[in-house]
Design an enzyme around this catalytic site. Structure first.
Site, PDB file in Angstrom:
ATOM      1  N   ARG A  91       0.819  -1.202   0.000  1.00  0.00           N
ATOM      2  CA  ARG A  91       0.000   0.000   0.000  1.00  0.00           C
ATOM      3  C   ARG A  91       0.856   1.256   0.000  1.00  0.00           C
ATOM      4  O   ARG A  91       1.901   1.314   0.645  1.00  0.00           O
ATOM      5  CB  ARG A  91      -0.911  -0.004   1.227  1.00  0.00           C
ATOM      6  CG  ARG A  91      -1.949   1.102   1.225  1.00  0.00           C
ATOM      7  CD  ARG A  91      -2.994   0.861   2.289  1.00  0.00           C
ATOM      8  NE  ARG A  91      -2.410   0.584   3.594  1.00  0.00           N
ATOM      9  CZ  ARG A  91      -2.930   0.969   4.744  1.00  0.00           C
ATOM     10  NH1 ARG A  91      -4.068   1.641   4.749  1.00  0.00           N
ATOM     11  NH2 ARG A  91      -2.357   0.681   5.877  1.00  0.00           N
ATOM     12  N   SER A 155       7.645  -4.787   7.403  1.00  0.00           N
ATOM     13  CA  SER A 155       7.260  -5.659   8.527  1.00  0.00           C
ATOM     14  C   SER A 155       8.058  -6.955   8.572  1.00  0.00           C
ATOM     15  O   SER A 155       7.506  -8.062   8.621  1.00  0.00           O
ATOM     16  CB  SER A 155       5.759  -5.953   8.444  1.00  0.00           C
ATOM     17  OG  SER A 155       5.044  -4.749   8.427  1.00  0.00           O
ATOM     18  N   ASP A 209       5.674  -2.752  11.392  1.00  0.00           N
ATOM     19  CA  ASP A 209       4.246  -2.481  11.576  1.00  0.00           C
ATOM     20  C   ASP A 209       3.856  -2.455  13.056  1.00  0.00           C
ATOM     21  O   ASP A 209       2.930  -1.747  13.453  1.00  0.00           O
ATOM     22  CB  ASP A 209       3.380  -3.487  10.814  1.00  0.00           C
ATOM     23  CG  ASP A 209       3.661  -4.942  11.184  1.00  0.00           C
ATOM     24  OD1 ASP A 209       4.669  -5.217  11.864  1.00  0.00           O
ATOM     25  OD2 ASP A 209       2.875  -5.811  10.780  1.00  0.00           O
TER      26      ASP A 209
END
Length: 470
Positions: A91, A155, A209
């Site tokens: 994203r 992440s 994250d």
């Protein structure tokens, strides 16, 4: 009412005929209070190894310094870009952090797929794909003429010496792109952007994250100093006193530590609670022998643990009339979302049978009761293990601050925590039981992996500006 009576009837029949045999298979999935307290102590010991300079290189729990030195204080403002790479989708976000002292964040984002050929191909191609997606987003939002600060949510375990540097230690969660491990992922992204020669960005931070989750909740609650991810993966971060972090110079203030707790047990310290079903799942994974704690606690693996137990029960004639279907033999067929659905209190046995039929499993009502029991045992163990790790961290923070009683907030994200009908409750109960002198509030994160990277970037910019003014 009829459904309730019918379930009671089948349960009583199951109890007479099968429950003792089924219990023998699930015995090692059930953790006593003493065992959980012992796991909490073991985790605390592994944390200390990770924080110490001499033992960190061989520590299973890496306790990685993130160089995030503060949570938001509400004065942050400006326009930022954020990239979120770490799951089935990638994203890009544009984040506006409000001005005039108002705590408000406005976001626009676009999802892009992360195909298997990209995440398991060449590292250069992976980051060129990320740059392509970034270019597409900036063109759509008319941003190519701006040099915006950017935060990268990455992440995966990284070793950092600065906020804007991150050397990949090893891939997790199914990623296997070559020529990345041991490399600075920020440099790889910068080079991919440079090759495009279309735009320029100021990459200010690379964050996990989990850290983003903590920062997002910290923007709303200054008492939030822990971040928890309980979803596809499992991880925890927290604000540690600098005096306890031997790998980083300086003894003043705090720094966020990314525990990378998924590696707890990779050195054999939890072998006594490791079952043969865990071994089956581990050996069939992309990283055998690694991330053992994560494989017992995260959504990526729980359904597969259930499938292994169901196969064993079927072989013993305790399920599905002793017939192992081809579907049941298929690795990954029992997704964790089915486990969550089956455990729902509102789900009647007939609906459980329908879910099993969708999986190609011809089940009776008795089978449905057994499957529900198996799902409950696996998910309960996962929540209790997460609770033991979290209890170790909050108890450490209480002791380090010399407090009789600690009040602290945990920012949480992840589908397992949010969507499973019992996971969050069991986790919270476990923490309360193991760390009774800690008053822990759990706060759901709103888009920690996206908003969090932007907020970390905003905080870094604020601290940079303060240094210039001083």
């Amino acid at each position: 009412m009829f459904a309730v009576h019918l379930m009671a009837f089948y349960f009583s029949k199951l109890k007479e005929d099968q429950i003792k045999k089924v219990d023998r298979f699930l015995y090692h999935m059930r953790l006593s209070d003493d065992t959980l307290l012992d796991i909490m102590r073991r985790f605390r010991a592994e944390m200390e190894k990770g924080l110490a300079k001499d033992t960190n290189p061989t520590a299973a729990v890496k306790m990685l310094p993130t160089f995030v030195r503060a949570i938001p204080d509400g004065s942050e403002n400006g326009e930022f870009l954020s990239l979120d790479l770490g799951g089935s989708k990638f994203r890009v976000l544009k984040v506006q952090v409000a001005e005039e002292g108002k705590r408000h964040v406005q976001m626009e984002s676009q999802f892009y797929p992360t195909p298997n050929e990209i995440i398991r191909g060449n590292g250069t191609e992976l980051f060129e794909y990320v740059a392509d997606c970034l270019a597409d987003f900036m063109k759509t939002k008319d941003l190519k003429h701006k040099k915006l600060p950017l935060g990268l949510t990455f992440s995966f375990p990284c070793r950092q010496t600065k906020l804007e540097e991150g050397t990949l230690i090893g891939w997790t969660k199914g990623f296997k792109a070559t020529d990345c491990e041991g490399e600075d992922v920020v440099d790889m992204l910068r080079e991919a952007i440079k090759r495009r020669n279309e735009f320029d960005l100021d990459i200010v931070a690379v964050v996990n994250d989990t850290v983003g989750t903590m920062m997002t909740c910290g923007y709303e609650d200054p008492n939030c100093e822990i971040g928890l991810i309980a979803g596809t993966g499992s991880n925890m971060c927290y604000m540690e006193d600098m005096r306890n972090i031997e790998m980083v110079e300086g003894g003043e203030g705090k720094m966020c530590i990314n525990t990378e707790w998924g590696g707890f047990g990779d050195n054999g310290c939890i072998d006594d609670i490791w079952t043969r079903y865990d071994t089956e799942v581990d050996e069939g994974s992309l990283n055998p022998g690694k991330q053992r704690y994560e494989k017992m606690t995260s959504g990526m693996y729980l359904g597969e643990i259930v499938r292994q137990i169901l196969i064993d029960l079927t072989k013993q004639g305790l399920l599905f009339r002793g017939q192992i279907s081809e579907r049941l033999r298929t690795r990954g067929i029992f997704e964790t979302k089915f486990l969550s659905q089956i455990e729902s209190d509102r789900l009647a046995l007939l609906q459980v049978r329908r879910i099993l039929q969708q999986l190609g499993l011809d089940s009776t009502c008795e089978d449905s009761i057994v499957v529900k029991e198996v799902c409950g045992a696996v998910s309960r163990r996962a929540a209790q293990l997460c609770g033991a790790g979290l209890a170790a961290i909050v108890e450490k923070r209480r002791e380090d601050q010399g407090l009789e009683h600690l009040r602290i907030t945990v920012g949480v994200d992840g589908t397992l925590y949010k969507l499973h009908p019992h996971f969050s409750r069991i986790l919270q109960e476990t923490v309360k039981e193991l760390a009774p002198r800690c008053d822990v509030t759990f706060m759901l994160s709103e888009d920690g992996s996206g908003k969090g990277a932007a907020l970390i970037t905003a905080v870094a910019k604020r601290l940079q500006q303060a240094q210039k003014e001083n």
